[in-house]
Each structure stands twice: as C-alpha cells, then as structure tokens.
Motif scaffolding. Sequence first.
Motif, PDB file in Angstrom:
ATOM      1  N   PHE A   4       4.805   2.668   8.933  1.00 25.75           N
ATOM      2  CA  PHE A   4       6.111   3.316   8.852  1.00 25.75           C
ATOM      3  C   PHE A   4       6.736   3.147   7.471  1.00 25.75           C
ATOM      4  O   PHE A   4       7.398   4.053   6.965  1.00 25.75           O
ATOM      5  CB  PHE A   4       7.040   2.791   9.941  1.00 25.75           C
ATOM      6  N   ALA A   5       6.524   1.993   6.856  1.00 22.30           N
ATOM      7  CA  ALA A   5       7.034   1.783   5.496  1.00 22.30           C
ATOM      8  C   ALA A   5       6.350   2.738   4.525  1.00 22.30           C
ATOM      9  O   ALA A   5       6.973   3.220   3.570  1.00 22.30           O
ATOM     10  CB  ALA A   5       6.820   0.336   5.061  1.00 22.30           C
ATOM     11  N   GLY A   6       5.074   3.027   4.748  1.00 26.91           N
ATOM     12  CA  GLY A   6       4.370   4.006   3.925  1.00 26.91           C
ATOM     13  C   GLY A   6       5.002   5.385   4.035  1.00 26.91           C
ATOM     14  O   GLY A   6       5.135   6.107   3.045  1.00 26.91           O
ATOM     15  N   LEU A   7       5.404   5.747   5.243  1.00 22.71           N
ATOM     16  CA  LEU A   7       6.089   7.030   5.432  1.00 22.71           C
ATOM     17  C   LEU A   7       7.407   7.074   4.673  1.00 22.71           C
ATOM     18  O   LEU A   7       7.755   8.088   4.067  1.00 22.71           O
ATOM     19  CB  LEU A   7       6.329   7.285   6.922  1.00 22.71           C
ATOM     20  N   VAL A   8       8.130   5.963   4.685  1.00 21.50           N
ATOM     21  CA  VAL A   8       9.399   5.899   3.954  1.00 21.50           C
ATOM     22  C   VAL A   8       9.137   5.936   2.448  1.00 21.50           C
ATOM     23  O   VAL A   8       9.830   6.621   1.705  1.00 21.50           O
ATOM     24  CB  VAL A   8      10.188   4.629   4.340  1.00 21.50           C
ATOM     25  N   ALA A   9       8.126   5.200   1.986  1.00 27.03           N
ATOM     26  CA  ALA A   9       7.820   5.142   0.551  1.00 27.03           C
ATOM     27  C   ALA A   9       7.369   6.492   0.009  1.00 27.03           C
ATOM     28  O   ALA A   9       7.531   6.764  -1.180  1.00 27.03           O
ATOM     29  CB  ALA A   9       6.752   4.081   0.292  1.00 27.03           C
ATOM     30  N   MET A  10       6.819   7.355   0.857  1.00 27.54           N
ATOM     31  CA  MET A  10       6.400   8.682   0.408  1.00 27.54           C
ATOM     32  C   MET A  10       7.576   9.500  -0.103  1.00 27.54           C
ATOM     33  O   MET A  10       7.411  10.390  -0.937  1.00 27.54           O
ATOM     34  CB  MET A  10       5.742   9.462   1.553  1.00 27.54           C
ATOM     35  N   LEU A  67       6.767   7.395  -6.772  1.00 31.89           N
ATOM     36  CA  LEU A  67       5.489   6.913  -6.258  1.00 31.89           C
ATOM     37  C   LEU A  67       4.636   8.093  -5.826  1.00 31.89           C
ATOM     38  O   LEU A  67       5.108   8.996  -5.140  1.00 31.89           O
ATOM     39  CB  LEU A  67       5.719   5.997  -5.047  1.00 31.89           C
ATOM     40  N   SER A  68       3.382   8.063  -6.230  1.00 31.90           N
ATOM     41  CA  SER A  68       2.484   9.141  -5.800  1.00 31.90           C
ATOM     42  C   SER A  68       2.015   8.870  -4.375  1.00 31.90           C
ATOM     43  O   SER A  68       1.898   7.712  -3.946  1.00 31.90           O
ATOM     44  CB  SER A  68       1.282   9.252  -6.743  1.00 31.90           C
ATOM     45  N   MET A  69       1.737   9.932  -3.660  1.00 36.11           N
ATOM     46  CA  MET A  69       1.308   9.795  -2.269  1.00 36.11           C
ATOM     47  C   MET A  69      -0.003   9.028  -2.183  1.00 36.11           C
ATOM     48  O   MET A  69      -0.193   8.213  -1.278  1.00 36.11           O
ATOM     49  CB  MET A  69       1.162  11.172  -1.623  1.00 36.11           C
ATOM     50  N   SER A  70      -0.896   9.258  -3.124  1.00 35.66           N
ATOM     51  CA  SER A  70      -2.185   8.547  -3.071  1.00 35.66           C
ATOM     52  C   SER A  70      -2.004   7.051  -3.288  1.00 35.66           C
ATOM     53  O   SER A  70      -2.671   6.239  -2.636  1.00 35.66           O
ATOM     54  CB  SER A  70      -3.157   9.136  -4.092  1.00 35.66           C
ATOM     55  N   THR A  71      -1.096   6.677  -4.163  1.00 32.77           N
ATOM     56  CA  THR A  71      -0.835   5.251  -4.399  1.00 32.77           C
ATOM     57  C   THR A  71      -0.231   4.609  -3.158  1.00 32.77           C
ATOM     58  O   THR A  71      -0.656   3.524  -2.733  1.00 32.77           O
ATOM     59  CB  THR A  71       0.115   5.061  -5.597  1.00 32.77           C
ATOM     60  N   VAL A  72       0.752   5.287  -2.579  1.00 29.89           N
ATOM     61  CA  VAL A  72       1.416   4.751  -1.381  1.00 29.89           C
ATOM     62  C   VAL A  72       0.404   4.521  -0.267  1.00 29.89           C
ATOM     63  O   VAL A  72       0.353   3.451   0.332  1.00 29.89           O
ATOM     64  CB  VAL A  72       2.534   5.706  -0.906  1.00 29.89           C
ATOM     65  N   TRP A  73      -0.458   5.515  -0.011  1.00 31.44           N
ATOM     66  CA  TRP A  73      -1.373   5.379   1.114  1.00 31.44           C
ATOM     67  C   TRP A  73      -2.574   4.497   0.799  1.00 31.44           C
ATOM     68  O   TRP A  73      -3.160   3.920   1.714  1.00 31.44           O
ATOM     69  CB  TRP A  73      -1.780   6.741   1.656  1.00 31.44           C
ATOM     70  N   THR A  74      -2.913   4.361  -0.478  1.00 31.54           N
ATOM     71  CA  THR A  74      -3.968   3.401  -0.817  1.00 31.54           C
ATOM     72  C   THR A  74      -3.481   1.979  -0.555  1.00 31.54           C
ATOM     73  O   THR A  74      -4.161   1.183   0.100  1.00 31.54           O
ATOM     74  CB  THR A  74      -4.397   3.556  -2.291  1.00 31.54           C
ATOM     75  N   VAL A  75      -2.280   1.681  -1.048  1.00 26.36           N
ATOM     76  CA  VAL A  75      -1.723   0.334  -0.860  1.00 26.36           C
ATOM     77  C   VAL A  75      -1.433   0.077   0.621  1.00 26.36           C
ATOM     78  O   VAL A  75      -1.791  -0.975   1.164  1.00 26.36           O
ATOM     79  CB  VAL A  75      -0.457   0.147  -1.719  1.00 26.36           C
ATOM     80  N   GLY A  93       9.442  -5.029  -0.610  1.00 23.98           N
ATOM     81  CA  GLY A  93      10.843  -4.633  -0.603  1.00 23.98           C
ATOM     82  C   GLY A  93      11.312  -4.084  -1.937  1.00 23.98           C
ATOM     83  O   GLY A  93      12.337  -3.414  -2.008  1.00 23.98           O
ATOM     84  N   VAL A  94      10.557  -4.338  -2.993  1.00 24.02           N
ATOM     85  CA  VAL A  94      10.891  -3.770  -4.304  1.00 24.02           C
ATOM     86  C   VAL A  94      10.836  -2.241  -4.231  1.00 24.02           C
ATOM     87  O   VAL A  94      11.636  -1.552  -4.862  1.00 24.02           O
ATOM     88  CB  VAL A  94       9.921  -4.306  -5.386  1.00 24.02           C
ATOM     89  N   PHE A  95       9.910  -1.712  -3.434  1.00 18.46           N
ATOM     90  CA  PHE A  95       9.727  -0.272  -3.328  1.00 18.46           C
ATOM     91  C   PHE A  95      10.455   0.325  -2.128  1.00 18.46           C
ATOM     92  O   PHE A  95      10.941   1.448  -2.191  1.00 18.46           O
ATOM     93  CB  PHE A  95       8.232   0.069  -3.257  1.00 18.46           C
ATOM     94  N   VAL A  96      10.484  -0.411  -1.041  1.00 20.80           N
ATOM     95  CA  VAL A  96      11.202   0.016   0.168  1.00 20.80           C
ATOM     96  C   VAL A  96      12.135  -1.143   0.538  1.00 20.80           C
ATOM     97  O   VAL A  96      11.708  -2.116   1.156  1.00 20.80           O
ATOM     98  CB  VAL A  96      10.225   0.315   1.333  1.00 20.80           C
TER      99      VAL A  96
END
Length: 119
Positions: free
Chosen positions: A18-24, A29-37, A72-75
């Motif tokens: 869910f945090a990945g969805l928010v970070a998108m 942030l690029s989508m590929s970076t978010v989902w890779t991490v 938390g730095v990103f979300v």
Amino acid sequence: MRTLCSSTLIGEFFVIGFAGLVAMKDPGLSMSTVWTVSGIAMFLCLALCGVVTRPGGVALGWALQIALVASGVFVPTMFFMGAVFAALWWASVHYGRKIDEAKARFADQADASTTPDAA
C-alpha cells in the motif's frame, strides 16, 4: 515465536504494498524505482517468514523494521506505520520466545510424567 513473527511480517507485506501505491503519486519518484524497492521489501517479508527462527533471522527482521521506518522519508505516514510495526516486531520476538520456553517446559513436564520412575 515463528507464528507471531510471521504474522507481523505478513502484515508488513501488505503495508509495504500500500505504501508503494502511495509513493507512486510522488512525481519525484519513478514507478520502476518505487516498485523495485517495494517488491524487494515485500519479498524480504515473505522470505523472513521462513528463516525467522534460524540464526540471524531476528536481526534481519530488525533491519527490515529500520528500513520501514526510514521509508518515511518518501511516504511520511511510514514513520508512524514503521514505528507501529517495529513495536509489533519487538512484541512478537519477546513474547514468542516466552511462549517457546513455556512450550518446552510443558513438554518436559509431560515427558517426566509419562516416564516411569527408576525407583
């Protein structure tokens, strides 16, 4: 301990997703970076379920907790969620060990009561 820790890790698996969805939604942030991490962190949650009782498993779990708080730095909500899951991780390890000790004690008592006395 394994059951409690695994339950916490499965909960984290979903929270990370869910945090990945928010970070998108973050344009920086690029989508590929978010989902890779996020994908790596989610995989680690599942992998740790299998190795939590092995040497170093709890330490790896603590490393995951630290990374979750640091996300938390990103979300920013993850500062709170990371702290909640770090507390749950502590409780899972602490009380899980106590439960394991009690189970071992009860098993020893059961073995002692079924073994005939030598006298």
